[in-house]
Design a protein around this motif. Structure first.
Motif, PDB file in Angstrom:
ATOM      1  N   ARG A   1     -59.787 -57.313 -35.432  1.00 47.59           N
ATOM      2  CA  ARG A   1     -60.223 -56.222 -34.309  1.00 47.59           C
ATOM      3  C   ARG A   1     -59.084 -55.886 -33.732  1.00 47.59           C
ATOM      4  O   ARG A   1     -57.994 -56.209 -33.296  1.00 47.59           O
ATOM      5  N   LEU A  12     -56.807 -48.787 -39.139  1.00 49.91           N
ATOM      6  CA  LEU A  12     -57.953 -48.815 -40.259  1.00 49.91           C
ATOM      7  C   LEU A  12     -57.334 -48.918 -41.570  1.00 49.91           C
ATOM      8  O   LEU A  12     -57.798 -49.555 -42.481  1.00 49.91           O
ATOM      9  N   ARG A  42     -60.666 -54.689 -39.247  1.00 50.50           N
ATOM     10  CA  ARG A  42     -62.335 -54.697 -39.568  1.00 50.50           C
ATOM     11  C   ARG A  42     -62.899 -53.640 -38.633  1.00 50.50           C
ATOM     12  O   ARG A  42     -63.838 -52.973 -38.836  1.00 50.50           O
ATOM     13  N   GLU A  43     -62.131 -53.707 -37.414  1.00 51.90           N
ATOM     14  CA  GLU A  43     -62.892 -52.769 -36.318  1.00 51.90           C
ATOM     15  C   GLU A  43     -61.774 -52.526 -35.459  1.00 51.90           C
ATOM     16  O   GLU A  43     -60.827 -53.052 -35.069  1.00 51.90           O
ATOM     17  N   VAL A  73     -61.309 -50.187 -31.895  1.00 47.99           N
ATOM     18  CA  VAL A  73     -61.959 -49.575 -30.563  1.00 47.99           C
ATOM     19  C   VAL A  73     -60.730 -48.655 -30.016  1.00 47.99           C
ATOM     20  O   VAL A  73     -59.728 -49.282 -29.579  1.00 47.99           O
ATOM     21  N   GLY A  77     -64.251 -50.602 -42.570  1.00 47.44           N
ATOM     22  CA  GLY A  77     -63.924 -50.632 -41.374  1.00 47.44           C
ATOM     23  C   GLY A  77     -64.809 -49.891 -40.496  1.00 47.44           C
ATOM     24  O   GLY A  77     -65.190 -48.796 -40.547  1.00 47.44           O
ATOM     25  N   VAL A  78     -65.005 -50.355 -38.954  1.00 42.28           N
ATOM     26  CA  VAL A  78     -65.802 -49.809 -37.961  1.00 42.28           C
ATOM     27  C   VAL A  78     -64.887 -49.472 -36.925  1.00 42.28           C
ATOM     28  O   VAL A  78     -63.968 -49.968 -36.570  1.00 42.28           O
ATOM     29  N   TRP A  79     -65.407 -48.134 -36.509  1.00 36.99           N
ATOM     30  CA  TRP A  79     -64.370 -47.718 -35.303  1.00 36.99           C
ATOM     31  C   TRP A  79     -65.350 -46.822 -34.308  1.00 36.99           C
ATOM     32  O   TRP A  79     -66.426 -46.350 -34.660  1.00 36.99           O
ATOM     33  N   ARG A  80     -64.774 -46.899 -33.249  1.00 36.62           N
ATOM     34  CA  ARG A  80     -65.292 -46.198 -31.997  1.00 36.62           C
ATOM     35  C   ARG A  80     -64.358 -45.570 -31.147  1.00 36.62           C
ATOM     36  O   ARG A  80     -63.275 -46.369 -30.793  1.00 36.62           O
TER      37      ARG A  80
END
Length: 261
Positions: A33, A49, A54-55, A57, A81-84
């Motif tokens: 993270r 990424l 994995r994530e 922010v 991969g997750v992102w915001r």
């Protein structure tokens, strides 16, 4: 080598060399993270990424930077991969809301918050056990008093006054290069490749980078120790008189990696 260095967008950037801070052994960020505080252009988040996070922010207080980061990641982020991206202040971040991160990253940002010490504490609070805190901060120089005055003035000056101030600065910069046998035109031509942005825009960024604070490596170590973080590596310039450089035409960043046990 895992390099997450790059340029921040729409803020006073670190003027020192961008040296890659790599993870020990050259490992990637697989499964981690990653928190990017002051995401700017989004390049740091994108790099994380692509290095296997994995994530991710990404947060920034500037709406334009938030929009830019969002656009960059939408266009270039890998499918995995997750992102915001969030418009938020480092002072409003909490581990209760966000959890903890394997890597907390803030490059040339926390010294522009108006309360650097508090900003560092807020960021460090989000580092997970065995996680890393990677950051760059302006080093203390004998010219800090002048740059604090200049930046405060510049941030409130008219466009005409700002143009005049930039012209004076650039003239002094030219003379400095001439005195060391370097070509100003060649320096400006190569600047985008070396710094990732236009020289004249960077001058405006530097002169208007207010709020502005600086810190010595010993002060960083004392603060990190009080927060329970252990020094892992750093790139610090310690030459000059009593450990401080003059840096007449600007300051630069010292770069740090600390780990939570």
């Amino acid at each position: 080598m895992v390099s997450l260095c790059g340029q921040n967008h729409r803020r006073g950037n670190c003027r020192g060399r961008k040296r890659a801070i790599s993870a020990p052994g050259g490992e990637r960020l697989d499964g981690q993270r990653f928190l990017d505080i002051g995401s700017g252009s989004g390049l740091h988040s994108l790099a994380a990424l692509r290095l296997g996070a994995r994530e991710v922010v990404a947060i920034d207080i500037d709406p334009d930077s938030v929009a830019t980061t969002q656009a960059v990641l939408e266009r270039h982020a890998p499918e995995r991969g997750v992102w915001r991206v969030e418009k938020n202040s480092v002072f409003d971040l909490s581990s209760e809301a966000l959890g903890h991160f394997d890597t907390v990253y803030s490059w040339g940002v926390l010294h522009h918050t108006g309360d650097m010490s508090r900003a560092i504490r807020c960021a460090a609070d989000l580092v997970a056990p065995q996680g890393r805190f990677i950051f760059a901060l302006y080093r203390r120089t004998w010219m800090d008093w002048f740059w604090k005055w200049e930046k405060r003035w510049y941030a409130h000056a008219s466009e005409q006054s700002q143009r005049l101030a930039r012209a004076i600065y650039i003239t002094c910069f030219k003379l400095g290069l001439l005195a060391t046998g370097r070509s100003f035109s060649r320096y400006v031509e190569n600047y985008p490749a070396n710094r990732g942005m236009d020289f004249y825009h960077d001058v405006h960024d530097w002169m208007g980078g207010w709020p502005y604070e600086s810190i010595s490596s010993s002060e960083v170590e004392k603060l990190m120790s009080s927060l329970g973080l252990i020094h892992e590596r750093s790139f610090v310039r310690k030459r000059g008189i009593l450990g401080r450089l003059y840096e007449i035409l600007g300051s630069g960043c010292d770069e740090y990696v600390y780990r939570r046990p």
